[in-house]
Structure formats: structure tokens, C-alpha cells
Design a protein around this motif. Structure first.
Motif, PDB file in Angstrom:
ATOM      1  N   LYS A   1       8.743  21.515  33.441  1.00  0.00           N
ATOM      2  CA  LYS A   1       9.769  20.497  33.275  1.00  0.00           C
ATOM      3  C   LYS A   1      11.110  21.038  33.778  1.00  0.00           C
ATOM      4  O   LYS A   1      11.429  22.206  33.582  1.00  0.00           O
ATOM      5  CB  LYS A   1       9.879  20.119  31.799  1.00  0.00           C
ATOM      6  CG  LYS A   1      10.743  18.919  31.549  1.00  0.00           C
ATOM      7  CD  LYS A   1      10.707  18.492  30.107  1.00  0.00           C
ATOM      8  CE  LYS A   1      11.571  17.284  29.884  1.00  0.00           C
ATOM      9  NZ  LYS A   1      11.583  16.847  28.496  1.00  0.00           N
ATOM     10  N   TYR A   2      11.899  20.183  34.433  1.00  0.00           N
ATOM     11  CA  TYR A   2      13.178  20.589  35.013  1.00  0.00           C
ATOM     12  C   TYR A   2      14.193  20.892  33.918  1.00  0.00           C
ATOM     13  O   TYR A   2      14.333  20.141  32.960  1.00  0.00           O
ATOM     14  CB  TYR A   2      13.721  19.487  35.926  1.00  0.00           C
ATOM     15  CG  TYR A   2      15.080  19.821  36.489  1.00  0.00           C
ATOM     16  CD1 TYR A   2      15.211  20.753  37.508  1.00  0.00           C
ATOM     17  CD2 TYR A   2      16.233  19.237  35.980  1.00  0.00           C
ATOM     18  CE1 TYR A   2      16.452  21.078  38.021  1.00  0.00           C
ATOM     19  CE2 TYR A   2      17.474  19.554  36.486  1.00  0.00           C
ATOM     20  CZ  TYR A   2      17.586  20.469  37.503  1.00  0.00           C
ATOM     21  OH  TYR A   2      18.808  20.797  37.997  1.00  0.00           O
ATOM     22  N   ILE A   3      14.882  22.008  34.056  1.00  0.00           N
ATOM     23  CA  ILE A   3      15.956  22.385  33.140  1.00  0.00           C
ATOM     24  C   ILE A   3      17.230  22.474  33.974  1.00  0.00           C
ATOM     25  O   ILE A   3      17.267  23.169  34.992  1.00  0.00           O
ATOM     26  CB  ILE A   3      15.663  23.734  32.457  1.00  0.00           C
ATOM     27  CG1 ILE A   3      14.352  23.666  31.705  1.00  0.00           C
ATOM     28  CG2 ILE A   3      16.793  24.105  31.530  1.00  0.00           C
ATOM     29  CD1 ILE A   3      13.887  24.999  31.168  1.00  0.00           C
ATOM     30  N   SER A   4      18.270  21.764  33.545  1.00  0.00           N
ATOM     31  CA  SER A   4      19.505  21.715  34.328  1.00  0.00           C
ATOM     32  C   SER A   4      20.169  23.091  34.380  1.00  0.00           C
ATOM     33  O   SER A   4      19.908  23.969  33.550  1.00  0.00           O
ATOM     34  CB  SER A   4      20.475  20.692  33.745  1.00  0.00           C
ATOM     35  OG  SER A   4      20.945  21.134  32.492  1.00  0.00           O
ATOM     36  N   LYS A   5      21.050  23.266  35.333  1.00  0.00           N
ATOM     37  CA  LYS A   5      21.720  24.541  35.536  1.00  0.00           C
ATOM     38  C   LYS A   5      22.553  24.915  34.312  1.00  0.00           C
ATOM     39  O   LYS A   5      22.557  26.072  33.884  1.00  0.00           O
ATOM     40  CB  LYS A   5      22.611  24.450  36.772  1.00  0.00           C
ATOM     41  CG  LYS A   5      23.150  25.768  37.242  1.00  0.00           C
ATOM     42  CD  LYS A   5      23.875  25.604  38.568  1.00  0.00           C
ATOM     43  CE  LYS A   5      24.328  26.928  39.112  1.00  0.00           C
ATOM     44  NZ  LYS A   5      25.008  26.785  40.405  1.00  0.00           N
ATOM     45  N   ALA A   6      23.224  23.930  33.705  1.00  0.00           N
ATOM     46  CA  ALA A   6      24.045  24.189  32.517  1.00  0.00           C
ATOM     47  C   ALA A   6      23.174  24.654  31.355  1.00  0.00           C
ATOM     48  O   ALA A   6      23.530  25.593  30.628  1.00  0.00           O
ATOM     49  CB  ALA A   6      24.808  22.931  32.134  1.00  0.00           C
TER      50      ALA A   6
END
Length: 53
Positions: A29-34
Motif C-alpha cells: 500500500k502507498y505511504i505518502s512522503k510525509a
């Protein structure tokens, strides 16, 4: 293309899409940079404290 073939083609395409949706995902699952920076900040102070001791 006759009517029966066209309908069958549409039904097969829809069935293929539905089965692809139910198949297990291989990508994580994609995890944002922040969020990644937050996770790194949470884990890094623990490792810094242990290395200073």
C-alpha cells in the motif's frame, strides 16, 4: 461483429475486471512522503538513544 459475439466479449471483459479486483494485491500500500518521514522520525530517536548509551 455479430450481436452475440459483441455481448459475450463485453461480459468476458467485465468478468475479467471483477476477478482482477478480487485477486490479492502484490504491491504494498502507498505511504505518502510525509508519513514516511514521520515513521522515520519516530524510529530514529530510539536508535539514537541506544547508540549514545
Amino acid at each position: 461483429m455479430n450481436r452475440r459475439k459483441k455481448i459475450n466479449q463485453l461480459l468476458k471483459a467485465n468478468a475479467k475486471k471483477a476477478s482482477a479486483k478480487l485477486a490479492p494485491r502484490s504491491k504494498p500500500k502507498y505511504i505518502s512522503k510525509a508519513d514516511r518521514l514521520k515513521l522515520a522520525a519516530e524510529t530514529s530517536p530510539e536508535s539514537v538513544v541506544s547508540s549514545e548509551s
